[in-house]
Design a protein around this motif. Structure first.
Motif, mmCIF file in Angstrom:
data_model
loop_
_atom_site.group_PDB
_atom_site.id
_atom_site.type_symbol
_atom_site.label_atom_id
_atom_site.label_comp_id
_atom_site.label_asym_id
_atom_site.label_seq_id
_atom_site.Cartn_x
_atom_site.Cartn_y
_atom_site.Cartn_z
ATOM 1 N N PRO A 37 2.834 -0.525 4.713
ATOM 2 C CA PRO A 37 1.419 -0.306 4.361
ATOM 3 C C PRO A 37 0.805 0.696 5.332
ATOM 4 C CG PRO A 37 1.931 -2.644 4.459
ATOM 5 C CD PRO A 37 3.094 -1.918 5.051
ATOM 6 N N LYS A 38 0.060 1.653 4.801
ATOM 7 C CA LYS A 38 -0.533 2.711 5.629
ATOM 8 C C LYS A 38 -2.053 2.618 5.732
ATOM 9 C CE LYS A 38 3.236 5.064 6.408
ATOM 10 N NZ LYS A 38 3.730 5.326 7.730
ATOM 11 N N GLN A 39 -2.715 2.305 4.611
ATOM 12 C CA GLN A 39 -4.182 2.339 4.576
ATOM 13 C C GLN A 39 -4.696 1.373 3.517
ATOM 14 O OE1 GLN A 39 -5.702 6.232 3.786
ATOM 15 N NE2 GLN A 39 -7.793 5.655 4.208
ATOM 16 N N VAL A 40 -5.843 0.764 3.834
ATOM 17 C CA VAL A 40 -6.519 -0.117 2.889
ATOM 18 C C VAL A 40 -7.905 0.458 2.632
ATOM 19 C CG1 VAL A 40 -7.407 -2.435 2.453
ATOM 20 C CG2 VAL A 40 -5.285 -2.145 3.731
ATOM 21 N N THR A 41 -8.252 0.626 1.359
ATOM 22 C CA THR A 41 -9.581 1.082 0.965
ATOM 23 C C THR A 41 -10.272 -0.067 0.243
ATOM 24 O OG1 THR A 41 -8.803 3.352 0.735
ATOM 25 C CG2 THR A 41 -10.885 2.787 -0.362
ATOM 26 N N PHE A 42 -11.396 -0.492 0.795
ATOM 27 C CA PHE A 42 -12.161 -1.584 0.191
ATOM 28 C C PHE A 42 -13.117 -1.018 -0.846
ATOM 29 C CE2 PHE A 42 -10.839 -2.980 4.372
ATOM 30 C CZ PHE A 42 -10.253 -4.193 4.072
ATOM 31 N N LEU A 43 -13.231 -1.711 -1.983
ATOM 32 C CA LEU A 43 -14.013 -1.238 -3.118
ATOM 33 C C LEU A 43 -15.216 -2.131 -3.364
ATOM 34 C CD1 LEU A 43 -10.993 -0.656 -5.513
ATOM 35 C CD2 LEU A 43 -12.099 1.037 -4.043
ATOM 36 N N CYS A 44 -16.267 -1.533 -3.890
ATOM 37 C CA CYS A 44 -17.448 -2.285 -4.305
ATOM 38 C C CYS A 44 -17.070 -3.101 -5.542
ATOM 39 C CB CYS A 44 -18.593 -1.331 -4.627
ATOM 40 S SG CYS A 44 -20.034 -2.159 -5.341
ATOM 41 N N PRO A 45 -17.333 -4.423 -5.542
ATOM 42 C CA PRO A 45 -16.955 -5.249 -6.699
ATOM 43 C C PRO A 45 -17.682 -4.860 -7.991
ATOM 44 C CG PRO A 45 -17.556 -6.632 -4.830
ATOM 45 C CD PRO A 45 -17.870 -5.219 -4.459
ATOM 46 N N GLN A 46 -18.893 -4.332 -7.882
ATOM 47 C CA GLN A 46 -19.651 -3.984 -9.083
ATOM 48 C C GLN A 46 -19.267 -2.609 -9.636
ATOM 49 O OE1 GLN A 46 -21.345 -5.272 -6.255
ATOM 50 N NE2 GLN A 46 -21.257 -7.295 -7.201
ATOM 51 N N SER A 47 -19.238 -1.605 -8.772
ATOM 52 C CA SER A 47 -19.020 -0.234 -9.243
ATOM 53 C C SER A 47 -17.577 0.248 -9.094
ATOM 54 C CB SER A 47 -19.933 0.721 -8.481
ATOM 55 O OG SER A 47 -19.531 0.792 -7.114
ATOM 56 N N ASN A 48 -16.768 -0.467 -8.327
ATOM 57 C CA ASN A 48 -15.392 -0.078 -8.030
ATOM 58 C C ASN A 48 -15.321 1.199 -7.191
ATOM 59 O OD1 ASN A 48 -12.761 -1.065 -8.242
ATOM 60 N ND2 ASN A 48 -12.250 0.395 -9.851
#
Length: 84
Positions: A37-48
């Motif tokens: 694993p290199k990177q994690v991008t967290f997303l907004c649950p509503q808009s993605n």
């Protein structure tokens, strides 16, 4: 040995995880050597939409994400893609 970059969209946890997959080809088979694993991008649950990204630097973090990746079923997709 070959390396590819792949992404896992973990919809359940609202994140994208980027991985490096090292593999070798032997005759008609593909053998995966490592998943990093290199990177994690967290997303907004509503808009993605992406909220923030962090690198994965610790061995424990890499192990945890690799285990989750394998349990997700996406690992089989990567194996199938490499086998072509």
């Amino acid at each position: 040995m070959h390396t590819i970059e792949t992404n896992w969209e973990d919809e359940e946890n609202n994140r994208h995880v980027s991985f490096a997959v090292q593999f070798t080809r032997k005759e008609n088979a593909v053998e995966i050597q490592s998943i990093t694993p290199k990177q994690v991008t967290f997303l907004c649950p509503q808009s993605n939409a992406p909220l923030r990204s962090i690198g994965v630097w610790t061995e424990k973090g890499r192990q945890l994400l690799a285990q989750q990746f394998q349990a997700s079923g996406h690992f089989a997709d990567v194996e199938a893609t490499l086998a072509v």
